[in-house]
Design a protein around this motif. Sequence first.
Motif, PDB file in Angstrom:
ATOM      1  N   TYR A   1       0.845  -1.193   0.000  1.00  6.15           N
ATOM      2  CA  TYR A   1       0.000   0.000   0.000  1.00  6.15           C
ATOM      3  C   TYR A   1       0.882   1.246   0.000  1.00  6.15           C
ATOM      4  O   TYR A   1       1.939   1.256   0.636  1.00  6.15           O
ATOM      5  CB  TYR A   1      -0.871   0.050   1.254  1.00  6.15           C
TER       6      TYR A   1
ATOM      7  N   ALA B   1       0.883   5.401   0.988  1.00  7.76           N
ATOM      8  CA  ALA B   1       0.206   6.388   1.813  1.00  7.76           C
ATOM      9  C   ALA B   1       0.841   7.742   1.551  1.00  7.76           C
ATOM     10  O   ALA B   1       1.991   7.825   1.117  1.00  7.76           O
ATOM     11  CB  ALA B   1       0.313   6.026   3.284  1.00  7.76           C
TER      12      ALA B   1
ATOM     13  N   ASN C   1       0.212   9.587   7.630  1.00  2.34           N
ATOM     14  CA  ASN C   1      -0.478   8.751   6.644  1.00  2.34           C
ATOM     15  C   ASN C   1      -1.936   9.189   6.551  1.00  2.34           C
ATOM     16  O   ASN C   1      -2.827   8.575   7.125  1.00  2.34           O
ATOM     17  CB  ASN C   1      -0.377   7.290   7.060  1.00  2.34           C
TER      18      ASN C   1
ATOM     19  N   TRP D   1      -4.656   6.756   1.760  1.00  2.00           N
ATOM     20  CA  TRP D   1      -4.168   5.426   1.418  1.00  2.00           C
ATOM     21  C   TRP D   1      -4.669   5.019   0.045  1.00  2.00           C
ATOM     22  O   TRP D   1      -5.771   5.397  -0.366  1.00  2.00           O
ATOM     23  CB  TRP D   1      -4.677   4.397   2.429  1.00  2.00           C
TER      24      TRP D   1
END
Length: 118
Positions: free
Chosen positions: A95, A97, A105, A108
Amino acid sequence: QVQLVESGGGSVQTGGSLRLSCTASGDTDSRNYMGWFQQAPGKGRELIASICSFPNVTDYAASVRGRFTISRDNAKGTVYLQMNRVRPEDTAMYYCAAGALCGANDAWGQGTQVTVSD
């Protein structure tokens, strides 16, 4: 707000290479910081690489340092994760971010799967 879309995942053999991309759209101030996270099956999400424009800092987890490289192309709004010498333990969802401040973060992506086989 910023929107993130990861791509580039797939299957690769041990020792091979793969490049992940994370393309951002939206507020540029909200993507000063961008990071790549790894989530293996049954485990938590772990930050493995990050890059911040202000201040200009990159950082890596010990598990990927020397094998993975994070970079960004601000003109394209894209952050890359070059994965070299991959191992079976690199099998995970990856992932990206983004945030306005280093380490924040705030947004996302949906993730991209990487599978490393012997």
